[in-house]
Design a protein around this motif. Structure first.
Motif, short mmCIF file in Angstrom:
data_model
loop_
_atom_site.label_atom_id
_atom_site.label_comp_id
_atom_site.label_asym_id
_atom_site.label_seq_id
_atom_site.Cartn_x
_atom_site.Cartn_y
_atom_site.Cartn_z
N SER A 36 12.91 34.87 -3.31
CA SER A 36 12.73 33.02 -2.81
C SER A 36 13.99 32.76 -2.26
O SER A 36 15.28 32.83 -2.55
CB SER A 36 12.74 31.95 -4.43
N THR A 38 16.36 29.29 -1.80
CA THR A 38 16.39 27.80 -2.58
C THR A 38 18.11 27.90 -1.80
O THR A 38 19.04 28.78 -1.84
CB THR A 38 16.56 27.63 -3.85
N THR A 112 8.44 29.67 0.84
CA THR A 112 8.99 28.48 1.04
C THR A 112 10.02 28.71 0.64
O THR A 112 10.17 28.16 -0.51
CB THR A 112 7.91 28.02 1.35
N THR A 114 13.02 26.29 -1.15
CA THR A 114 13.00 24.94 -1.44
C THR A 114 14.74 24.34 -1.20
O THR A 114 15.64 25.35 -1.63
CB THR A 114 13.60 25.18 -2.34
N THR A 123 15.54 12.35 -1.37
CA THR A 123 14.52 13.06 -1.25
C THR A 123 13.24 12.61 -0.64
O THR A 123 12.33 13.56 -0.08
CB THR A 123 14.73 13.78 -2.46
N LYS A 152 5.11 22.03 5.89
CA LYS A 152 5.01 23.32 4.24
C LYS A 152 6.12 24.29 4.90
O LYS A 152 5.76 24.74 4.29
CB LYS A 152 3.27 22.98 4.23
N GLN A 155 10.54 23.00 1.53
CA GLN A 155 10.19 21.52 0.46
C GLN A 155 12.00 21.07 0.64
O GLN A 155 12.57 22.21 -0.18
CB GLN A 155 9.89 22.54 -1.07
N SER A 157 12.79 18.67 -2.60
CA SER A 157 13.26 18.24 -3.83
C SER A 157 13.95 17.79 -4.75
O SER A 157 15.55 17.95 -4.85
CB SER A 157 12.38 19.66 -4.92
#
Length: 203
Positions: A36, A38, A112, A114, A123, A152, A155, A157
């Motif tokens: 991932s 992030t 993807t 984040t 945000t 997409k 992302q 958040s």
């Protein structure tokens, strides 16, 4: 540096004392199957009392390991905390794109990306298809991030301020909070990281 004051010299000595006491600290990397991407980003809005420019920073993780970080003063004055945070999101996105291209070239899979921000307004802007007229001066940053979110490929958040790891790079913190965040980004003390038994750098 051209005309240092007593306050500047005191700050310099404090930094040097900190570096001396933490010379054996280093980032601990662990083997993991997680792929991932992030990141955490934040901005200290108008934090410089001399020119009121903001400082933006980010931390980027690949799996559990931190692989990229930055802390820089923004080149222009932000009119709001949302603007300062959004510019930092755009800077973080640019770094994420570079890392993605590198991973693709190395044929390493990843999920993807984040981005976690503790500013609700910034945000919301990333997912809001309506661009407010008062934000026209950051239109390039807005459309750059917004297009990736819409496709997409990114992302963004919200994360509570209490869980914002990048505060370590943007805000003055208590000793307890500083050590807590330092542990969270896997900075550990190991005398073998930088120096041998006689203070000689090791390979």
């Amino acid at each position: 540096m051209q005309a240092p004051t007593v306050t500047d010299m005191q700050a310099l000595k404090r930094v040097l004392r900190y570096l001396k006491s933490t010379i054996s600290n280093g980032i601990h990397l662990t083997r993991s199957s997680h792929t991932s991407l992030t990141s955490f980003c934040d901005a200290n809005w108008a934090g410089d009392t001399n020119d009121r420019k903001s400082t933006g920073a980010y931390l980027i993780y690949f799996g559990p390991n931190i692989i990229s970080w930055s802390c820089k003063k923004q080149p222009t004055v932000a009119k709001s905390s949302t603007e300062a945070e959004y510019r930092t999101i755009a800077t973080t996105t640019q770094e994420l794109i570079w890392i993605q291209n590198l991973l693709e070239e190395l044929q390493i899979p990843f999920t993807t990306p984040t981005i976690f921000s503790d500013n609700i307004g910034a945000t919301y802007l990333c997912a809001n298809p309506i661009f407010h007229s008062r934000m026209k001066h950051i239109a390039i940053d807005y459309h750059f991030v917004r297009d990736l979110v819409a496709a997409k490929k990114l992302q963004v958040s919200h994360v509570p301020t209490s869980h914002q790891l990048v505060d370590l790079l943007t805000k003055p913190l208590s000793s307890t909070r500083h050590h807590f965040l330092k542990d969270k980004i896997s900075v550990i003390e190991d005398t073998s990281i930088l120096r041998g038994p006689k203070g000689v750098l090791t390979n």
